[in-house]
Design a protein around this motif. Structure first.
Motif, mmCIF file in Angstrom:
data_model
loop_
_atom_site.group_PDB
_atom_site.id
_atom_site.type_symbol
_atom_site.label_atom_id
_atom_site.label_comp_id
_atom_site.label_asym_id
_atom_site.label_seq_id
_atom_site.Cartn_x
_atom_site.Cartn_y
_atom_site.Cartn_z
ATOM 1 N N TYR A 120 0.795 -1.237 0.000
ATOM 2 C CA TYR A 120 0.000 0.000 0.000
ATOM 3 C C TYR A 120 0.824 1.282 0.000
ATOM 4 O O TYR A 120 0.276 2.349 -0.265
ATOM 5 C CB TYR A 120 -0.987 -0.013 1.166
ATOM 6 C CG TYR A 120 -2.033 -1.077 0.975
ATOM 7 C CD1 TYR A 120 -3.055 -0.896 0.045
ATOM 8 C CD2 TYR A 120 -1.967 -2.277 1.664
ATOM 9 C CE1 TYR A 120 -3.986 -1.885 -0.181
ATOM 10 C CE2 TYR A 120 -2.905 -3.275 1.448
ATOM 11 C CZ TYR A 120 -3.910 -3.074 0.525
ATOM 12 O OH TYR A 120 -4.820 -4.059 0.293
ATOM 13 N N ASP A 121 2.104 1.208 0.318
ATOM 14 C CA ASP A 121 2.947 2.397 0.204
ATOM 15 C C ASP A 121 3.374 2.522 -1.257
ATOM 16 O O ASP A 121 4.502 2.220 -1.627
ATOM 17 C CB ASP A 121 4.154 2.288 1.133
ATOM 18 C CG ASP A 121 5.007 3.553 1.084
ATOM 19 O OD1 ASP A 121 4.527 4.587 0.584
ATOM 20 O OD2 ASP A 121 6.156 3.480 1.549
ATOM 21 N N LYS A 122 2.450 3.006 -2.065
ATOM 22 C CA LYS A 122 2.607 2.975 -3.523
ATOM 23 C C LYS A 122 3.803 3.792 -3.999
ATOM 24 O O LYS A 122 4.502 3.406 -4.926
ATOM 25 C CB LYS A 122 1.330 3.503 -4.202
ATOM 26 C CG LYS A 122 0.092 2.673 -3.903
ATOM 27 C CD LYS A 122 -0.216 1.718 -5.053
ATOM 28 C CE LYS A 122 -1.110 0.568 -4.632
ATOM 29 N NZ LYS A 122 -2.481 0.938 -4.359
ATOM 30 N N ASN A 123 4.029 4.942 -3.367
ATOM 31 C CA ASN A 123 5.146 5.775 -3.807
ATOM 32 C C ASN A 123 6.430 5.474 -3.025
ATOM 33 O O ASN A 123 7.435 6.144 -3.194
ATOM 34 C CB ASN A 123 4.793 7.267 -3.729
ATOM 35 C CG ASN A 123 4.499 7.719 -2.310
ATOM 36 O OD1 ASN A 123 4.453 6.901 -1.392
ATOM 37 N ND2 ASN A 123 4.303 9.002 -2.128
ATOM 38 N N GLN A 124 6.364 4.481 -2.159
ATOM 39 C CA GLN A 124 7.525 3.992 -1.411
ATOM 40 C C GLN A 124 8.286 5.092 -0.695
ATOM 41 O O GLN A 124 9.512 5.117 -0.700
ATOM 42 C CB GLN A 124 8.457 3.225 -2.358
ATOM 43 C CG GLN A 124 7.737 2.048 -2.990
ATOM 44 C CD GLN A 124 8.670 1.168 -3.785
ATOM 45 O OE1 GLN A 124 9.516 1.651 -4.528
ATOM 46 N NE2 GLN A 124 8.547 -0.129 -3.620
ATOM 47 N N ASP A 125 7.536 5.998 -0.054
ATOM 48 C CA ASP A 125 8.209 7.031 0.722
ATOM 49 C C ASP A 125 8.303 6.654 2.206
ATOM 50 O O ASP A 125 8.720 7.451 3.037
ATOM 51 C CB ASP A 125 7.527 8.403 0.542
ATOM 52 C CG ASP A 125 6.089 8.414 1.054
ATOM 53 O OD1 ASP A 125 5.570 7.343 1.402
ATOM 54 O OD2 ASP A 125 5.503 9.508 1.105
ATOM 55 N N GLY A 126 7.888 5.436 2.523
ATOM 56 C CA GLY A 126 8.065 4.937 3.893
ATOM 57 C C GLY A 126 6.934 5.281 4.849
ATOM 58 O O GLY A 126 6.981 4.913 6.018
ATOM 59 N N VAL A 127 5.911 5.964 4.342
ATOM 60 C CA VAL A 127 4.729 6.259 5.151
ATOM 61 C C VAL A 127 3.467 6.035 4.317
ATOM 62 O O VAL A 127 3.507 6.043 3.094
ATOM 63 C CB VAL A 127 4.728 7.718 5.696
ATOM 64 C CG1 VAL A 127 5.820 7.919 6.736
ATOM 65 C CG2 VAL A 127 4.851 8.721 4.565
ATOM 66 N N ILE A 128 2.367 5.819 5.029
ATOM 67 C CA ILE A 128 1.077 5.640 4.356
ATOM 68 C C ILE A 128 0.325 6.968 4.390
ATOM 69 O O ILE A 128 -0.055 7.451 5.464
ATOM 70 C CB ILE A 128 0.242 4.541 5.060
ATOM 71 C CG1 ILE A 128 0.962 3.190 5.034
ATOM 72 C CG2 ILE A 128 -1.142 4.418 4.415
ATOM 73 C CD1 ILE A 128 1.078 2.530 3.678
ATOM 74 N N SER A 129 0.139 7.549 3.217
ATOM 75 C CA SER A 129 -0.595 8.821 3.121
ATOM 76 C C SER A 129 -2.091 8.557 3.232
ATOM 77 O O SER A 129 -2.541 7.409 3.212
ATOM 78 C CB SER A 129 -0.290 9.488 1.785
ATOM 79 O OG SER A 129 -0.788 8.669 0.735
ATOM 80 N N GLY A 167 -4.479 8.933 1.046
ATOM 81 C CA GLY A 167 -4.982 8.199 -0.115
ATOM 82 C C GLY A 167 -4.599 6.722 -0.071
ATOM 83 O O GLY A 167 -5.399 5.847 -0.402
ATOM 84 N N GLU A 168 -3.388 6.446 0.352
ATOM 85 C CA GLU A 168 -2.933 5.055 0.463
ATOM 86 C C GLU A 168 -3.672 4.349 1.596
ATOM 87 O O GLU A 168 -4.012 3.164 1.500
ATOM 88 C CB GLU A 168 -1.414 5.024 0.717
ATOM 89 C CG GLU A 168 -0.599 5.468 -0.501
ATOM 90 C CD GLU A 168 0.860 5.786 -0.184
ATOM 91 O OE1 GLU A 168 1.638 5.912 -1.134
ATOM 92 O OE2 GLU A 168 1.227 5.926 1.005
ATOM 93 N N PHE A 169 -3.925 5.087 2.654
ATOM 94 C CA PHE A 169 -4.605 4.522 3.830
ATOM 95 C C PHE A 169 -6.043 4.115 3.506
ATOM 96 O O PHE A 169 -6.516 3.083 3.977
ATOM 97 C CB PHE A 169 -4.583 5.550 4.963
ATOM 98 C CG PHE A 169 -4.984 5.004 6.299
ATOM 99 C CD1 PHE A 169 -4.198 4.066 6.956
ATOM 100 C CD2 PHE A 169 -6.154 5.436 6.916
ATOM 101 C CE1 PHE A 169 -4.569 3.562 8.204
ATOM 102 C CE2 PHE A 169 -6.527 4.941 8.166
ATOM 103 C CZ PHE A 169 -5.731 4.004 8.802
#
Ligand SMILES: [Ca+2]
Ligand SMILES: [Ca+2]
Length: 72
Positions: free
Chosen positions: A14-23, A25-27
């Motif tokens: 679910y961390d689609k952009n792989q920035d290490g956090v769930i935004s 939209g991802e959440f």
């Protein structure tokens, strides 16, 4: 699979952009799948509740706390 492995796996999906956090939209997508709850309302509530440092995103440790508390 223990809880922290589950968190790693969820982040991988679910961390689609792989920035290490769930935004936010991802959440929404994560909650959609994990709880079978549709819509932004439930995920907004959960985000507000488990975003303990109030930075607007869910970190691995915050997701771990959520999984433990909700016994997923
Ligand atoms: Ca992300
Ligand atoms: Ca946070």
């Amino acid at each position: 699979m223990n809880e922290s492995q589950m968190v790693d796996e969820l982040f991988e999906i679910y961390d689609k952009n792989q920035d290490g956090v769930i935004s936010r939209g991802e959440f929404i997508e994560l909650i959609d799948c994990l709880l079978d709850e549709k819509g932004a309302h439930v995920s907004s509530q959960l985000l507000a509740r488990f975003d303990t440092n109030h930075d607007g995103v869910i970190s691995k440790s915050e997701l771990l706390a959520m999984i433990k508390e909700m016994q997923l």
